[in-house]
Scaffold this motif. Structure first.
Motif, PDB file in Angstrom:
ATOM      1  N   UNK A  51       1.154   5.158  11.783  1.00  0.00           N
ATOM      2  CA  UNK A  51       0.931   4.812  10.364  1.00  0.00           C
ATOM      3  C   UNK A  51       1.364   3.376  10.071  1.00  0.00           C
ATOM      4  N   UNK A  52       2.425   2.911  10.724  1.00  0.00           N
ATOM      5  CA  UNK A  52       2.843   1.509  10.530  1.00  0.00           C
ATOM      6  C   UNK A  52       1.770   0.581  11.106  1.00  0.00           C
ATOM      7  N   UNK A  53       1.252   0.934  12.284  1.00  0.00           N
ATOM      8  CA  UNK A  53       0.177   0.105  12.867  1.00  0.00           C
ATOM      9  C   UNK A  53      -1.033   0.054  11.944  1.00  0.00           C
ATOM     10  N   UNK A  54      -1.398   1.231  11.412  1.00  0.00           N
ATOM     11  CA  UNK A  54      -2.579   1.286  10.536  1.00  0.00           C
ATOM     12  C   UNK A  54      -2.366   0.500   9.246  1.00  0.00           C
ATOM     13  N   UNK A  55      -1.141   0.577   8.710  1.00  0.00           N
ATOM     14  CA  UNK A  55      -0.857  -0.158   7.458  1.00  0.00           C
ATOM     15  C   UNK A  55      -0.957  -1.665   7.707  1.00  0.00           C
ATOM     16  N   UNK A  56      -0.446  -2.123   8.854  1.00  0.00           N
ATOM     17  CA  UNK A  56      -0.542  -3.553   9.186  1.00  0.00           C
ATOM     18  C   UNK A  56      -2.007  -3.944   9.381  1.00  0.00           C
ATOM     19  N   UNK A  57      -2.760  -3.096  10.102  1.00  0.00           N
ATOM     20  CA  UNK A  57      -4.171  -3.401  10.373  1.00  0.00           C
ATOM     21  C   UNK A  57      -4.964  -3.449   9.066  1.00  0.00           C
TER      22      UNK A  57
END
Ligand code: KG4
Ligand code: ZN
Length: 371
Positions: free
Chosen positions: A62-68
């Motif tokens: 979820x952190x990766x997706x939020x950054x992306x």
């Protein structure tokens, strides 16, 4: 290039894993929320061990997706904000530990945020992101969620804010009462959203619940305290003295279980007129308790605005009551900022960042943490 710092927010205090990227305390670039509600639904409440396990699974993606989604890299962040408490200890630890690791690995400052301050700051974030004027001070904030029912006086102090506790629940939180009544009546979890919709179809005066009367005040207790256990018990008694309701509940439990996550129309069709009346009367009682104490607080404190926040702030009946009750102007965030989310955590961190506060890497999570 924006002048505003880029903030990664992380929230894992209960049963939502959330990550958000904000510019300052005003522009939301992304705000992703993964709710575990379907997992906890069969238990009628949050199971702490399951919550921690699911946070562990969800936090990295979820952190990766939020950054992306925000089109930002870790290197472009200016700070990381994480909920440090209050909440479920194991759930908090997942977010806090991951945020510490990111902060250490990427060399970014870390801010520990009080979840309750996050909910209150969600109101100000809503105004800023819509470029609308903020509330006038002092304000009274009514924070109503599954775990908390609190009244604060809020005003700016320097670059930050000052929060003075005015009242709190002496037993259940308002959202908890909704969830418990929903469980008793074999409705879905969480109970608030479904009761909100079904109650609109019933008659509020059908079941005469007594007005909440608080026992005499002891040290640290206030006339602005709340109580919801009485109305919850009154619903239980009503069911116990109406055998036809008991059999309806058993039938609803059997009929709805195989459907997984049915739409609200299916719940409506599975409720008798009596049940809808009971729900409307219950909701009216809870809303009366919340609104009367909030308005009394405004009167006592000379508040120039009323802030409504937390999961129960989504309740349409409560919003209507506060809009029409003749109190000071009332502000509430949009639905996605009312319930637990990381955007409010990032927004709440911003003033602390400006004040130079930093969270050391050996900081602990606080399951209990008064604001
Ligand atoms: O703020 P939140 O997402 O999590 C906590 O920090 O507790 O609030 C969740 C609570 C649940 O108890 C849920 O039943 C309640 O908010 N809730 C509502 C509504 N939507 C959510 N209660 C009443 N009416 C609603 N529309
Ligand atoms: Zn919350």
């Amino acid at each position: 290039m924006s002048e505003l710092p880029c903030i990664l927010g992380i929230e894992t205090s209960c049963d939502e894993t959330s990550a958000a990227v904000l510019l300052g305390g005003e522009r939301i670039l992304s705000n992703l929320v993964l709710s575990q509600a379907p997992l906890h639904r069969i238990y009628g409440g949050v199971v702490p061990e399951l919550a921690s396990r699911e946070h562990l699974r969800a936090i990295v993606p979820i952190v990766r997706q939020a950054l992306a989604a925000a089109e930002k890299s870790l290197a472009e962040l200016d700070l990381i904000a994480v909920t440090q408490g209050p909440g479920l200890a194991g759930a908090l630890l997942v977010g806090l530990t991951y945020a510490k690791s990111l902060s250490w690995a990427a060399g970014k400052p870390l801010i520990g945020v009080n979840h309750l301050e996050g909910h209150i700051q969600a109101v100000l974030l809503e105004q800023r992101r819509r470029a609308l004027p903020g509330p006038e001070w002092p304000a009274v904030a009514l924070l109503v969620s599954g775990g908390h029912t609190l009244l604060y006086q809020v005003e700016p102090r320097g670059a930050g804010y000052r929060y003075a506790l005015l009242g709190r629940t002496r037993d259940d939180a308002a959202g908890e009462a909704y969830d418990k009544v929903a469980k008793l009546l074999a409705l879905s979890y969480p109970g608030g959203p479904i009761i909100d919709r079904l109650a609109a179809l019933g008659r509020e005066n059908a079941v005469p619940f007594p007005r909440v009367k608080l026992k005499t005040r002891g040290a640290g207790e206030s006339e602005l305290d709340f109580s919801f256990s009485g109305v919850k018990t009154a619903v239980l008694r009503y069911v116990q003295t109406h055998p036809e309701l008991e059999s309806e509940i058993a039938q609803r439990r059997r009929a709805m279980a195989p459907l997984g996550n049915p739409g609200w129309e299916a719940w409506r069709d599975a409720c008798s007129r009596d049940t809808l009346d009971l729900l409307a009367s219950f909701q009216a009682c809870v809303v009366r308790e919340l609104a009367s104490k909030a308005l009394r607080a405004c009167e006592l404190r000379g508040a120039r605005s009323l802030l409504l926040t937390g999961g129960v702030a989504a309740n349409r009946r409560l919003r209507r009551e506060l809009e029409t009750a003749g109190g000071p102007p009332f502000y509430a965030p949009a639905l996605e900022l009312c319930t637990d989310n990381a955007a409010m955590i990032a927004a709440a961190a911003y003033p602390h960042f400006l004040l130079g506060e930093r969270l050391p890497l050996d900081a602990r999570a606080h399951a209990v943490w008064p604001l």
